[in-house]
Design an enzyme around this catalytic site. Structure first.
Site, PDB file in Angstrom:
ATOM      1  N   ASP A 450      11.246  -4.008  -0.332  1.00  0.00           N
ATOM      2  CA  ASP A 450      10.116  -4.662  -0.871  1.00  0.00           C
ATOM      3  C   ASP A 450      11.103  -5.781  -1.693  1.00  0.00           C
ATOM      4  O   ASP A 450      12.423  -5.484  -2.068  1.00  0.00           O
ATOM      5  CB  ASP A 450       9.161  -3.958  -1.536  1.00  0.00           C
ATOM      6  CG  ASP A 450       7.887  -4.575  -1.710  1.00  0.00           C
ATOM      7  OD1 ASP A 450       7.741  -5.749  -1.806  1.00  0.00           O
ATOM      8  OD2 ASP A 450       6.954  -3.913  -1.622  1.00  0.00           O
ATOM      9  N   ASP A 515      -0.265  -8.770   0.982  1.00  0.00           N
ATOM     10  CA  ASP A 515      -0.905  -7.650   0.302  1.00  0.00           C
ATOM     11  C   ASP A 515      -2.389  -7.740   0.504  1.00  0.00           C
ATOM     12  O   ASP A 515      -3.102  -6.699   0.098  1.00  0.00           O
ATOM     13  CB  ASP A 515      -0.633  -7.670  -1.142  1.00  0.00           C
ATOM     14  CG  ASP A 515       0.747  -6.901  -1.495  1.00  0.00           C
ATOM     15  OD1 ASP A 515       1.416  -6.636  -0.545  1.00  0.00           O
ATOM     16  OD2 ASP A 515       0.983  -6.949  -2.507  1.00  0.00           O
TER      17      ASP A 515
HETATM   18  C1  GLA Z   1       4.117  -4.726  -2.998  1.00  0.00           C
HETATM   19  C2  GLA Z   1       3.863  -4.584  -1.368  1.00  0.00           C
HETATM   20  C3  GLA Z   1       2.830  -3.530  -1.041  1.00  0.00           C
HETATM   21  C4  GLA Z   1       3.336  -2.181  -1.441  1.00  0.00           C
HETATM   22  C5  GLA Z   1       3.445  -2.268  -2.983  1.00  0.00           C
HETATM   23  C6  GLA Z   1       4.129  -1.233  -3.530  1.00  0.00           C
HETATM   24  O1  GLA Z   1       3.014  -5.115  -3.431  1.00  0.00           O
HETATM   25  O2  GLA Z   1       3.461  -5.937  -0.790  1.00  0.00           O
HETATM   26  O3  GLA Z   1       2.630  -3.320   0.114  1.00  0.00           O
HETATM   27  O4  GLA Z   1       4.181  -1.867  -0.868  1.00  0.00           O
HETATM   28  O5  GLA Z   1       4.277  -3.299  -3.371  1.00  0.00           O
HETATM   29  O6  GLA Z   1       4.376  -1.185  -5.011  1.00  0.00           O
END
Ligand code: GLA
EC number: 3.2.1.22
Length: 716
Positions: A450, A515
C-alpha cells in the site's frame, strides 16, 4: 528496407519513422495499417508529408521531431528543457551516428544518437514496437560538459492526425478513481500535471485523442500511457500549424535533476496504442502485458481480504472463523490486511514498525497462518513500506528518515502519516531487512503493498527534492524482495487505485482498483482500469451487502457479477453471513473458477450500447469460440423493455449457443422479467449476435446478468 524510412506493421497498425538526418527523427505516421510499401513507394509517401510554408514563419520548415524544440521552430511545450547556470537553454541536436535498427521476434527497436556540441548534451532516443502493435519511446540525456546541467523537463511525443478532434482522459478521487472526461481537442495545451509523488487517484492512466465520438467498438483512437509512479506531466497540444502531439514524461521539481558532468537521465517509457475503437487500443496493452515473462501464468487465486471484514480488530478467533468460512466458499488466498504490526491498533500509530505486534498477536502470526494453510489457502499480508507514522518506534529512532522540505518543518500530515526517505541507504536497508525477515520467517505468498498518501514537499535529509529517486527506490525494494523470495506476488495498492501504471506493474502483478466496493461505482472504475490492464491484473472483490463507503445496499448477484471478471475475491465478514448466502457465494466462486482461464486469457470487449444505463461487456476467447458477457443495468432506463443488446467481439461466421450464466441457479431478485430464451438458451450466429443483438431481460437498477456464449457443437 531503406534505413532512412522505417515502416513497421503489426495487428492493423503502422508506424512510419523518418530517420534521414541530420535532425532528429520524425514519426510521419502512427495509426491505421498502410499496407505493404516498398522503399520507392515509402519515399514517395514521405515526400508528401511536409506542408507548404505559409506567411510569417521561419524560412525553413517547422517540423515536430520526436523531441520538439524551439531550435526547430516548435514554440509549444518543449521536448527538453533545462539550463547550465542560465545558459544552454535552447539546445539543437544533430545526429552523431547512424541509427541502430534491431528486429527480433519479441521487439523491433530503433536507437538514435544525437548531440548538441555547444550545449554539451547527448541524447539517445529509442522507439520500440512490441507484441500486439503497442509502441513505446523513451529519451536519455547525458551532460557531456564540465559543469552542472539542470534538466527541468524531458517529454516524449507522438503526433496524431487532424481527425483526432476529441480528447478523453481520466480523473477521479479516493473512492471514485478513473472517471472519464471528454473535451474537444482545441488549439492550445491540455495539461495534466501531477505533483502527488504517485500515479494518483486522479491520475490519467490513459490519455486518448480520437475521431470525435470515438467509442469502444469503433472510431479511430490514439491512446497514450506513461509507465511511471511518480510526478508527471501529460500534454495534449494542438498548434495552429496543424500539429497535434500527445506528450508525456516525468515532472521534475526545481533542482531535482542536476546532471553533473557525465551523468545521464533516462525518461520513463511513453506508450502508444492505436485502435479502431478503445477496445482495440486496449487489446494492444493487454497483449503486451501478457507477453512479458513476469506476467502471472498461474490461475489467479480467489482471495479474501480482511479489511472490510474486521478492520483493525485482529482477533485470532474471529480471523480463524473468517478463514473457515472463506475456505468453505472456495477461497484460495487469505490476505491479512492492516493492523498486524507494531502499535498499529488504529491508523494513528505503528506504520514503519514491520514486526508482528505482541499485543495483537501474543503467539505471533503462526497460529493464523497455520490455520489458513491447513485449510488449503495461501497466506498474504498487507504492508505499506514507504510510510511511517510519527507515532512509531522507527520515527522516534530516526526522525531524519522522513521526507521533508528541509530544516525542521514536516510536510502536512495525511492519514496521520509521513513518507519514509527510501533514498537514504540506512532507511532503505532497514525496511528491506524487516520485510525480508517477515517473508523469511513466515509462509507468506503475497504482499498487498500500500501507499496511502501523496508525497508533499518530499525532500531528502539534505533538503533536495526526492520524488524521482524515491520512486526508483520503491521499485528497487520490490525488485529485491521478489529476487530474494521467488514466487512472491505483489499487489499495488495506493488508497485504492492510486498506483496503477506500467512502471509499478513491471514488478506488481495485480492492482487494487479502489477502496470503493460499491458495485455500481466499481462498474465504472473497472471499465476504465481495464482499458489499460487485462482483467487478471485487477483485484475485484464482493463487498458487504450494505456498502461501507456509499451506504448503498446491493444484491449479491450484482456485487458478484461485477467482481466476476477480475482477480476475483471477497472483502466481507463471512462470519456474519447466513448459511444459504454462503452457499450462494460458493456458487459464484465455483462459477468464476470454471471460466477463469477464459476470463484471464481472452480478449476484453466493451459494447457501445446506446443506453448508458445498460452496460454490455465481456471477454471473448482469443479463437472466438467461447465468451462470457455481462449486461449491467446501472440505473433505470428510459425505454422499457430495453431494446436489443448487441454482443461485441464474436466471430461473425461462428454459430453460438447463448445461455444465462446463473451461479447456483440462485440469483434472487435480479431479473424482473425473463425473456423467452432464458430457460433453454438459444442459438445464433456471431453476425446475428453482434449486428442484430438479443432482447435482454429487463432488470431492476443495480443488477447484472451474465451470459455464457459458446461455439455450438455440430451434433446438437
Ligand atoms: C488503504 C487500502 C485499503 C486498506 C487500508 C488499510 O486504504 O486501499 O484496502 O488496505 O489502506 O489501512
Amino acid at each position: 528496407m531503406s534505413n532512412d524510412l522505417i515502416h513497421w506493421r503489426d495487428e492493423h497498425v503502422s508506424i512510419l519513422v523518418d530517420l534521414s538526418g541530420p535532425a532528429l527523427p520524425r514519426i510521419l505516421h502512427w495509426g491505421a495499417d498502410l499496407g505493404h510499401h516498398d522503399d520507392t513507394l515509402l519515399e514517395e509517401l514521405a515526400d508528401t508529408v511536409d506542408p507548404q510554408r505559409v506567411s510569417d514563419e521561419t524560412d525553413d520548415l517547422v517540423v515536430a521531431t520526436v523531441l520538439p524544440l524551439e531550435s526547430a521552430g516548435w514554440v509549444g511545450e518543449p521536448g527538453l528543457s533545462g539550463h547550465r547556470s542560465g545558459r544552454d537553454f535552447a539546445p539543437k541536436f544533430v545526429r552523431t551516428d547512424p541509427p541502430e535498427i534491431e528486429e527480433t521476434d519479441d521487439v523491433r527497436r530503433i536507437t538514435v544518437r544525437a548531440a548538441d556540441a555547444e550545449a554539451h548534451l547527448e541524447l539517445i532516443w529509442t522507439i520500440e514496437m512490441l507484441p500486439g502493435g503497442l509502441v513505446r519511446q523513451r529519451n536519455r540525456v547525458t551532460n557531456t560538459g564540465t559543469s552542472t546541467y539542470e534538466l527541468t523537463g524531458l517529454l516524449c511525443a507522438y503526433p496524431v492526425p487532424s481527425n483526432a478532434g476529441e480528447l478523453l482522459d481520466l480523473t477521479g478521487r479516493h473512492l471514485r478513481e478513473r472517471t472519464p472526461q471528454r473535451s474537444p481537442f482545441t488549439i492550445g495545451a491540455h495539461v495534466r500535471d501531477n505533483r502527488r509523488g504517485r500515479t494518483g487517484l486522479d491520475g490519467s492512466i490513459l490519455t486518448f485523442a480520437g475521431a470525435p465520438g470515438f467509442g469502444f467498438e469503433g472510431g479511430e483512437v490514439w491512446a497514450t500511457h506513461l509507465a511511471w509512479s511518480g510526478n508527471h506531466r501529460l500534454v495534449a497540444e494542438r498548434a495552429v500549424r496543424g500539429t497535434r502531439l500527445l506528450s508525456g514524461g516525468e515532472l521534475l521539481a526545481p533542482g531535482e535533476m542536476l546532471l553533473e558532468p557525465g551523468q545521464s537521465y533516462e525518461s520513463p517509457w511513453w506508450y502508444g496504442a492505436y485502435g479502431d475503437g478503445i477496445t482495440e487500443a486496449s487489446a494492444r496493452f493487454h497483449t503486451y502485458l501478457r507477453s512479458r515473462p513476469q506476467h502471472p501464468r498461474r490461475e489467479r487465486p480467489v482471495t479474501i481480504n480482511t479489511w472490510e471484514a474486521v478492520y483493525f480488530d485482529h482477533d485470532l478467533g474471529r480471523l480463524k472463523a473468517l478463514a473457515d468460512n472463506a475456505a468453505r466458499v472456495g477461497v484460495e488466498r487469505f490476505v491479512l490486511d492492516d493492523g498486524w504490526f507494531g502499535a498499529r491498533r488504529n491508523d494513528r500509530a505503528g506504520l514503519g514498525d514491520w514486526v508482528v505486534s505482541a499485543d495483537a498477536w501474543p503467539d505471533g502470526l503462526a497460529p493464523l497462518i497455520d490455520h489458513v494453510r491447513g485449510l488449503g489457502m495461501e497466506f498474504g499480508i498487507w504492508v505499506e513500506p514507504e510510510m511511517v507514522n510519527p507515532d512509531s518506534d522507527l520515527a522516534r529512532a530516526h526522525p531524519e528518515w522522513i521526507l521533508s522540505p528541509g530544516g525542521s518543518r514536516l510536510p502536512m500530515s495525511w492519514r496521520h502519516q509521513q513518507v519514509l526517505d527510501l533514498t537514504d541507504e540506512g532507511a532503505y536497508q532497514h525496511v528491506l531487512g524487516q520485510l525480508d525477515g517477515l517473508l523469511r520467517d513466515h509462509d507468506i505468498a503475497y504482499l498487498k503493498w500500500d501507499h496511502n498518501r501523496d508525497l508533499l514537499e518530499a525532500g531528502d535529509r539534505h533538503g533536495h527534492p526526492a520524488v524521482h529517486r524515491q520512486t526508483l527506490a520503491a521499485y528497487a525494494l520490490m525488485d529485491e524482495l521478489l529476487r530474494r523470495h521467488p514466487g512472491l506476488e505483489i499487489e499495488s495498492c495506493s488508497s485504492g487505485g492510486g498506483r496503477v501504471d506500467l512502471g509499478v506493474l513491471e514488478r506488481a502483478c495485480r492492482v487494487w482498483g479502489s477502496d470503493c466496493l460499491d458495485a455500481l461505482e466499481r462498474q465504472q472504475i473497472q471499465r476504465w482500469t481495464t482499458a489499460l490492464i487485462p482483467w487478471e491484473m485487477l483485484g475485484c472483490h464482493i463487498g458487504s451487502d450494505s456498502n461501507h463507503t456509499t451506504g448503498r445496499k446491493q444484491s449479491l448477484g450484482f456485487r458478484a457479477a461485477t467482481a466476476f471478471f477480475g482477480h476475483f475475491g471477497i472483502e466481507w465478514d463471512l462470519t456474519k453471513v447466513d448459511s444459504e448466502t454462503l452457499d450462494d457465494v460458493a456458487a459464484w466462486v465455483t462459477a468464476h473458477q470454471a471460466v477463469r482461464p477464459l476470463l484471464h486469457a481472452g480478449r476484453a470487449v466493451t459494447g457501445d450500447h446506446p443506453d448508458d444505463q445498460l452496460w454490455v461487456y465481456g471477454v471473448v476467447a482469443q479463437d472466438g469460440g467461447d465468451a462470457v458477457f455481462a449486461l449491467a443495468q446501472r440505473g433505470t432506463s428510459l425505454e422499457a423493455p430495453t431494446g436489443r443488446v448487441r454482443l461485441p467481439g464474436l466471430q461473425p461466421d461462428v454459430t453460438y449457443d447463448v445461455r444465462p450464466l446463473v451461479p447456483g441457479n440462485k440469483v434472487r431478485g435480479t431479473v424482473v422479467k425473463a425473456v423467452p430464451w432464458w430457460d433453454n438458451g438459444f442459438r445464433a450466429s456471431g453476425a446475428a449476435l453482434s449486428r442484430m443483438g438479443l432482447i435482454a431481460p429487463t432488470q431492476y437498477p443495480e443488477q447484472a446478468v451474465l451470459l455464457r456464449v459458446t461455439r455450438a457443437e455440430e451434433s446438437s
